[in-house]
Design an enzyme around this catalytic site. Structure first.
Site, PDB file in Angstrom:
ATOM      1  N   THR A 174      11.475  -2.111 -12.736  1.00  0.00           N
ATOM      2  CA  THR A 174      11.083  -1.991 -14.234  1.00  0.00           C
ATOM      3  C   THR A 174      11.435  -1.054 -15.093  1.00  0.00           C
ATOM      4  O   THR A 174      11.558   0.046 -14.914  1.00  0.00           O
ATOM      5  CB  THR A 174       9.397  -1.899 -14.125  1.00  0.00           C
ATOM      6  OG1 THR A 174       8.801  -2.796 -13.074  1.00  0.00           O
ATOM      7  CG2 THR A 174       8.714  -1.963 -15.481  1.00  0.00           C
ATOM      8  N   THR A 228       6.017   2.283 -13.162  1.00  0.00           N
ATOM      9  CA  THR A 228       7.048   1.639 -12.598  1.00  0.00           C
ATOM     10  C   THR A 228       6.938   1.783 -11.043  1.00  0.00           C
ATOM     11  O   THR A 228       6.350   2.802 -10.714  1.00  0.00           O
ATOM     12  CB  THR A 228       8.334   2.115 -12.819  1.00  0.00           C
ATOM     13  OG1 THR A 228       9.348   1.308 -12.185  1.00  0.00           O
ATOM     14  CG2 THR A 228       8.573   3.712 -12.617  1.00  0.00           C
ATOM     15  N   GLY A 229       7.120   1.047 -10.316  1.00  0.00           N
ATOM     16  CA  GLY A 229       7.058   1.054  -8.791  1.00  0.00           C
ATOM     17  C   GLY A 229       6.294   0.033  -8.274  1.00  0.00           C
ATOM     18  O   GLY A 229       6.616  -1.258  -8.517  1.00  0.00           O
TER      19      GLY A 229
END
Ligand SMILES: *[C@@H]1O[C@H](CO)[C@@H](O)[C@H](O)[C@H]1NC(C)=O
Ligand SMILES: *[C@@H]1O[C@H](CO)[C@@H](O)[C@H](O)[C@H]1NC(C)=O
Length: 349
Positions: free
Chosen positions: A194, A245-246
């Protein structure tokens, strides 16, 4: 006359916050996607009145074009059918108006389509094949999002019995459980998926943009946190913005971007807000990998990460006279379990 002039100057200085002149133009985004940072920065600084939404669209579209190690845009992260689908979000800080697409098929310009959803419709989120239909009507091309790379990644995965995957029971390609092979997909620097980008114009207007092609070998139909407001990103001009993100499956449950912004609203610094938003998730999901980046309306930026060994984010800060994009590395937070903190307390007695 002179008196009038003087009082005008005093009033002017008195009523503007000290930091206003320093904040922006500023671009901040997840990961060392520096070309995307710079593209957004060029858009933001093309004129003092240019729209921060245009900046994040320029930045995220650049990431889509460059495919960012196949973690953003077409040609990467094939799903369990081998198809690449895209998620994107844009949100405006003045009124939280937003547009998003989820599971977009066959159209490369996910962020631009998200902006069209915001600007041309009263809706917020369009999904799947019908989002494609909407995009085609706006003139976007319907084309395959598969690349040589995504095809070979998918072929290899099928050859290995379709593991690792995202089934709790580790089932293989044909519904059979592959004994001892329930390998959970790991999110790391090379599978980070992302771009989340924040733009702050020098007049205080803010926007966020998100773009992702999701998780490698996701179960077809899965949508991540990127297009979900409050989860992938959130922005309010009065406070600031956060992007995440992640491991989107875990992160979206906790609305970390909304939480980060709300914590800044209570007066927390971006660093404290980011730390707290990440800790809140880690308390419940101790093995999650993810990061959050927050920017206050004054242009202060910070990030917190968990599980990622090498999280970094990119900054170009015209308000601070920076000519180039800087990449800032973040040490992952170590979240103590209750047991560990108890031991620490005992040890200190
Ligand atoms: C896009 O193209 C694909 C492949 O030709 C086709 O199957 C699909 O129906 C098209 N989508 C739309 C919305 O027209
Ligand atoms: C993290 O970065 C260091 C040095 O930059 C490198 O040696 C290490 O392999 C990286 N770790 C991962 C998991 O990518």
């Amino acid at each position: 006359m002179r008196h009038l002039h003087l009082s005008f100057v005093l009033a002017f200085e008195f009523h503007l916050p000290q930091t206003a002149a320093m904040a922006g133009p500023l671009i901040v985004n997840t990961w060392p996607f520096t070309a995307a940072t710079h593209a957004a920065y060029l858009s933001l600084t093309s004129s003092p009145t240019s729209d921060p939404i245009s900046a994040v669209v320029a930045g995220c579209s650049k990431a889509e074009e460059l495919q960012c190690d196949f973690t953003v845009g077409w040609g990467g992260s094939p799903d369990s059918n081998g198809e690449t689908t895209l998620d994107a979000l844009v949100m405006r800080g003045s009124d939280q108006n937003m547009g998003a697409v989820a599971g977009l098929r066959g159209v490369k310009d996910a962020t631009r389509v998200a902006r069209d959803v915001m600007e041309l419709t009263k809706h917020s989120l369009l999904a799947g094949e019908l989002a494609t239909e909407f995009a085609i009507k706006q003139g976007y091309k319907n084309e395959s999002l598969t690349s040589e790379y995504s095809r070979s990644l998918h072929d290899e995965w099928v050859k290995k019995g379709c593991v690792p995957n995202f089934w709790e029971d580790g089932r293989g390609c044909y519904g059979s459980v592959v004994e001892g092979r329930a390998v959970r997909n790991q999110f790391n620097e090379h599978n980070h998926d992302t771009i989340g980008q924040i733009a702050l114009q020098s007049d205080g207007r803010m926007a966020i943009g998100m773009s992702s092609n999701g998780a490698k070998h996701k179960i077809a139909g899965r949508i991540g946190d990127a297009p979900i407001p409050g989860a992938g990103g959130y922005v309010d001009d009065e406070v600031g913005a956060c992007v995440a993100t992640g491991d989107g499956d875990v992160m979206m449950r906790h609305c970390p971007a909304f939480l980060g912004v709300e914590l800044m609203r209570t007066g927390m610094t971006p660093q404290k807000a980011a730390d707290e938003a990440v800790k809140r998730i880690a308390k419940k999901s101790t093995d999650f990998s993810g990061a959050i980046v927050c920017v206050s309306k004054d242009g202060e930026h910070a990030a917190a990460a968990h599980g990622f060994q090498n999280f970094s984010y990119s900054v170009q800060n015209g308000g601070k006279g920076e000519e180039d994009v800087r990449v800032i590395k973040i040490q992952p937070l170590t979240i103590q379990t209750a047991e560990q903190s108890e031991q620490k307390v005992l040890a200190s007695y």
